[in-house]
Design a protein around this motif. Sequence first.
Motif, PDB file in Angstrom:
ATOM      1  N   ASP A 172       0.824  -1.210   0.000  1.00  0.00           N
ATOM      2  CA  ASP A 172       0.000   0.000   0.000  1.00  0.00           C
ATOM      3  C   ASP A 172       0.859   1.263   0.000  1.00  0.00           C
ATOM      4  OD1 ASP A 172       0.988  -0.167   2.562  1.00  0.00           O
ATOM      5  OD2 ASP A 172      -0.955  -0.275   3.549  1.00  0.00           O
ATOM      6  N   ARG A 173       2.183   1.105  -0.033  1.00  0.00           N
ATOM      7  CA  ARG A 173       3.099   2.241  -0.128  1.00  0.00           C
ATOM      8  C   ARG A 173       3.631   2.416  -1.560  1.00  0.00           C
ATOM      9  NH1 ARG A 173       5.840   3.868   4.576  1.00  0.00           N
ATOM     10  NH2 ARG A 173       4.470   3.721   6.383  1.00  0.00           N
ATOM     11  N   VAL A 174       3.002   1.761  -2.541  1.00  0.00           N
ATOM     12  CA  VAL A 174       3.434   1.877  -3.925  1.00  0.00           C
ATOM     13  C   VAL A 174       3.048   3.255  -4.456  1.00  0.00           C
ATOM     14  CG1 VAL A 174       1.305   0.993  -4.942  1.00  0.00           C
ATOM     15  CG2 VAL A 174       3.457   0.649  -6.146  1.00  0.00           C
ATOM     16  N   PHE A 175       3.774   3.756  -5.461  1.00  0.00           N
ATOM     17  CA  PHE A 175       3.420   5.029  -6.085  1.00  0.00           C
ATOM     18  C   PHE A 175       2.042   4.907  -6.728  1.00  0.00           C
ATOM     19  CE2 PHE A 175       8.183   5.980  -6.967  1.00  0.00           C
ATOM     20  CZ  PHE A 175       8.334   6.435  -5.669  1.00  0.00           C
ATOM     21  N   PRO A 176       1.195   5.936  -6.622  1.00  0.00           N
ATOM     22  CA  PRO A 176      -0.173   5.822  -7.147  1.00  0.00           C
ATOM     23  C   PRO A 176      -0.232   5.595  -8.648  1.00  0.00           C
ATOM     24  CG  PRO A 176       0.306   8.075  -6.409  1.00  0.00           C
ATOM     25  CD  PRO A 176       1.417   7.218  -5.923  1.00  0.00           C
ATOM     26  N   HIS A 177       0.652   6.206  -9.430  1.00  0.00           N
ATOM     27  CA  HIS A 177       0.620   5.997 -10.878  1.00  0.00           C
ATOM     28  C   HIS A 177       1.082   4.591 -11.245  1.00  0.00           C
ATOM     29  CE1 HIS A 177       4.296   7.939  -9.534  1.00  0.00           C
ATOM     30  NE2 HIS A 177       4.952   7.509 -10.586  1.00  0.00           N
ATOM     31  N   THR A 178       1.974   4.017 -10.442  1.00  0.00           N
ATOM     32  CA  THR A 178       2.362   2.618 -10.660  1.00  0.00           C
ATOM     33  C   THR A 178       1.186   1.694 -10.389  1.00  0.00           C
ATOM     34  OG1 THR A 178       4.674   3.072 -10.093  1.00  0.00           O
ATOM     35  CG2 THR A 178       3.931   0.787  -9.907  1.00  0.00           C
ATOM     36  N   MET A 179       0.439   1.976  -9.332  1.00  0.00           N
ATOM     37  CA  MET A 179      -0.725   1.158  -8.996  1.00  0.00           C
ATOM     38  C   MET A 179      -1.758   1.193 -10.121  1.00  0.00           C
ATOM     39  SD  MET A 179      -1.696  -0.867  -6.634  1.00  0.00           S
ATOM     40  CE  MET A 179      -3.019  -1.971  -7.114  1.00  0.00           C
ATOM     41  N   ASP A 180      -1.958   2.340 -10.717  1.00  0.00           N
ATOM     42  CA  ASP A 180      -2.924   2.462 -11.812  1.00  0.00           C
ATOM     43  C   ASP A 180      -2.565   1.545 -12.976  1.00  0.00           C
ATOM     44  OD1 ASP A 180      -4.387   4.331 -10.428  1.00  0.00           O
ATOM     45  OD2 ASP A 180      -3.506   6.065 -11.443  1.00  0.00           O
ATOM     46  N   VAL A 181      -1.283   1.515 -13.337  1.00  0.00           N
ATOM     47  CA  VAL A 181      -0.861   0.684 -14.464  1.00  0.00           C
ATOM     48  C   VAL A 181      -0.912  -0.800 -14.098  1.00  0.00           C
ATOM     49  CG1 VAL A 181       1.066   0.141 -16.025  1.00  0.00           C
ATOM     50  CG2 VAL A 181       0.523   2.519 -15.481  1.00  0.00           C
ATOM     51  N   LEU A 182      -0.561  -1.143 -12.861  1.00  0.00           N
ATOM     52  CA  LEU A 182      -0.675  -2.541 -12.432  1.00  0.00           C
ATOM     53  C   LEU A 182      -2.120  -3.022 -12.562  1.00  0.00           C
ATOM     54  CD1 LEU A 182       1.606  -2.618  -9.243  1.00  0.00           C
ATOM     55  CD2 LEU A 182       2.049  -3.733 -11.442  1.00  0.00           C
ATOM     56  N   ARG A 183      -3.074  -2.191 -12.162  1.00  0.00           N
ATOM     57  CA  ARG A 183      -4.488  -2.566 -12.281  1.00  0.00           C
ATOM     58  C   ARG A 183      -4.869  -2.789 -13.745  1.00  0.00           C
ATOM     59  NH1 ARG A 183      -5.559   1.588  -8.114  1.00  0.00           N
ATOM     60  NH2 ARG A 183      -6.119   0.531  -6.166  1.00  0.00           N
ATOM     61  N   SER A 184      -4.443  -1.872 -14.600  1.00  0.00           N
ATOM     62  CA  SER A 184      -4.793  -1.974 -16.012  1.00  0.00           C
ATOM     63  C   SER A 184      -4.213  -3.229 -16.645  1.00  0.00           C
ATOM     64  CB  SER A 184      -4.288  -0.736 -16.781  1.00  0.00           C
ATOM     65  OG  SER A 184      -4.911   0.431 -16.311  1.00  0.00           O
ATOM     66  N   ARG A 185      -2.972  -3.556 -16.308  1.00  0.00           N
ATOM     67  CA  ARG A 185      -2.314  -4.717 -16.917  1.00  0.00           C
ATOM     68  C   ARG A 185      -2.812  -6.035 -16.318  1.00  0.00           C
ATOM     69  NH1 ARG A 185       2.815  -5.291 -19.407  1.00  0.00           N
ATOM     70  NH2 ARG A 185       2.709  -3.053 -19.828  1.00  0.00           N
ATOM     71  N   ALA A 186      -3.169  -6.022 -15.036  1.00  0.00           N
ATOM     72  CA  ALA A 186      -3.570  -7.263 -14.371  1.00  0.00           C
ATOM     73  C   ALA A 186      -4.926  -7.772 -14.851  1.00  0.00           C
ATOM     74  CB  ALA A 186      -3.592  -7.061 -12.858  1.00  0.00           C
ATOM     75  N   GLU A 187      -5.858  -6.850 -15.081  1.00  0.00           N
ATOM     76  CA  GLU A 187      -7.237  -7.257 -15.381  1.00  0.00           C
ATOM     77  C   GLU A 187      -7.356  -8.193 -16.576  1.00  0.00           C
ATOM     78  OE1 GLU A 187     -11.628  -5.271 -16.276  1.00  0.00           O
ATOM     79  OE2 GLU A 187      -9.925  -3.988 -15.787  1.00  0.00           O
ATOM     80  N   PRO A 188      -6.802  -7.849 -17.754  1.00  0.00           N
ATOM     81  CA  PRO A 188      -6.972  -8.769 -18.890  1.00  0.00           C
ATOM     82  C   PRO A 188      -6.196 -10.074 -18.754  1.00  0.00           C
ATOM     83  CG  PRO A 188      -5.535  -6.956 -19.494  1.00  0.00           C
ATOM     84  CD  PRO A 188      -6.096  -6.620 -18.150  1.00  0.00           C
ATOM     85  N   LEU A 189      -5.205 -10.092 -17.856  1.00  0.00           N
ATOM     86  CA  LEU A 189      -4.407 -11.310 -17.670  1.00  0.00           C
ATOM     87  C   LEU A 189      -4.985 -12.219 -16.599  1.00  0.00           C
ATOM     88  CD1 LEU A 189      -0.827  -9.736 -17.823  1.00  0.00           C
ATOM     89  CD2 LEU A 189      -2.034 -10.958 -19.638  1.00  0.00           C
ATOM     90  N   GLY A 190      -6.064 -11.790 -15.969  1.00  0.00           N
ATOM     91  CA  GLY A 190      -6.675 -12.616 -14.924  1.00  0.00           C
ATOM     92  C   GLY A 190      -5.870 -12.665 -13.650  1.00  0.00           C
ATOM     93  N   ILE A 191      -5.025 -11.662 -13.444  1.00  0.00           N
ATOM     94  CA  ILE A 191      -4.235 -11.579 -12.209  1.00  0.00           C
ATOM     95  C   ILE A 191      -5.004 -10.753 -11.187  1.00  0.00           C
ATOM     96  CG2 ILE A 191      -2.114 -10.672 -11.169  1.00  0.00           C
ATOM     97  CD1 ILE A 191      -0.709 -11.268 -13.828  1.00  0.00           C
ATOM     98  N   GLU A 192      -5.130 -11.286  -9.982  1.00  0.00           N
ATOM     99  CA  GLU A 192      -5.820 -10.574  -8.905  1.00  0.00           C
ATOM    100  C   GLU A 192      -4.806  -9.797  -8.077  1.00  0.00           C
ATOM    101  OE1 GLU A 192      -8.014 -11.549  -4.657  1.00  0.00           O
ATOM    102  OE2 GLU A 192      -8.062 -13.076  -6.231  1.00  0.00           O
ATOM    103  N   LEU A 193      -5.029  -8.499  -7.923  1.00  0.00           N
ATOM    104  CA  LEU A 193      -4.151  -7.681  -7.094  1.00  0.00           C
ATOM    105  C   LEU A 193      -4.691  -7.614  -5.675  1.00  0.00           C
ATOM    106  CD1 LEU A 193      -3.333  -4.658  -9.444  1.00  0.00           C
ATOM    107  CD2 LEU A 193      -2.085  -6.795  -9.165  1.00  0.00           C
TER     108      LEU A 193
END
Length: 543
Positions: A172-193
């Motif tokens: 939860d200490r990750v940079f907010p813009h990094t978190m946004d991209v992780l969410r975008s990339r994870a969703e189509p790959l079926g990865i749960e964050l």
Amino acid sequence: MLFESPDKFVFRHIGPRPSDLEPMLEAVGASSLDALIDEAVPADIRLSAALDLPEAESEHEYLSHLRETGAKNKIFRSYIGLGYHDTITPSVILRNVVENPGWYTPYTPYQAEIAQGRLESLLNFQTMVADLTGMDVANASLLDEPTAAAEAMTLLHRSSKKKNANVFVVSDRVFPHTMDVLRSRAEPLGIELRLGDVESVGLSDDVYGMYLQSPDDHGEVRDLTSLIARAHGAGVLVAVGTDLLACAICVPPGEMGADVVIGNSQRLGVPLGYGGPHAAFFATRNDYVRQAPGRLIGVSQDAAAQKAYRMALATREQHIRREKATSNICTAQALLANVAAMYGVFHGPEGLRRIAQRVHDITRLVDGELKALGFAQSNGAYFDTLRVDVGSAKTWESIRGAALERGINFRYPAPGVIGISINETVDRHDAADIVAAFAEGAGKRGSGPKRDRSASASHDPESLPDVLGALARASAYMQHPVFNSHHSETEMMRYIRSLERKDIGLDTSMIPLGSCTMKLNAASEMLPITWPEFSKLHPFIPA
């Protein structure tokens, strides 16, 4: 028209003249330019009406217009951080790389035979990154830090021995813009964050990987050794986002056991540019090198012991592996990786250490001054960032107003909290202004900054509290001769030019491959990127 400029941009930048049109049309068998367009461009993607465009400007008029536009931007001193920091681009690098068509027109090294200089510099980048992060190998850059974090997430997924696991734990200490991209990339790959406090999160059987940040969103530097060991014990692989300059004086993530280390190389001489472009770095263990994204520069040696540079592991690229590729060959920032590499070559390990130590010392100094004013700072160990609790919302707003009056942007992550990230451009007057903004906002000093009272003039760094302790780096880095040989401007200029002479760019001939963007930009279009009105803007400043 009397006042119309006789110097037309189109004739300067586009080679063919009207007199060339007829023989060219004849060569391709077209009766007219309109007929050629009708034949080449499908009608359903063409506009039916002409574009409503103003009259073209000359290059002189364009640059004057852009100066006026840029002047509307307020060039404040930004201490916002979050992976972006003002920096000093050495003039020898600015003039001989950034502004040199011998470097910027052939920036992508598709063809090793005509790119030996660029490839050697990118190998320098890889070596510098691997050494600073404490990892086995690094690639030759990626698009940006959040993209690199997403690539780490997918690499760990491919490499995990827990084949049915699909949960990626994110601090939860990750940079907010990094978190946004992780969410975008994870969703189509079926990865749960799974976002949370990684110290207490459960590492169940469905967790394959973890992403940590140090220095983190608060600016805190943490010892991740036991956490990474616990993750490995549960079969979980770990990626860490970090700061290259911090790694010059702080224990790097690689020495703590990380499997992948990523981040942004921007603060190594690449201007802020309102957020980019900047070259990310991606380092990993030898175990995962064949899964690494982007391109890796390797060295070959022939029977006569002569070295040649090449793009290693090229079978991973999309033109060969297609849908099985781990990246596109263009997913890099080669020119800016070379700027960062040259910054490392010019300063060397001792120069980087001095820059990092000065940034850290000024941060400790400001910390002490703010504590003397009664402000609480929450980061235990830190490199360049303070997180200050100023108490009431009224004080918070007052400090913000005082900072803006002084041309300063702090970070305001939550009501009552202010973040301050120090960079290499900060001098004694800047430090005094930072402290004065807090003092004035809290009503504890006069309204004017007492520039002569800067603590940097009145404190010995040795007398400041040690906030790194066991997190201070002891290991050596960047011991290769290239990082210890070119520290005068003359030596550096000769080294840059020696690499340039090994390459083919638009300054010497047509380029068959490898400059899809930069060769299309005229010098007048490139020139403004170095102007402070655009280059010194932090991406998270107020609009």
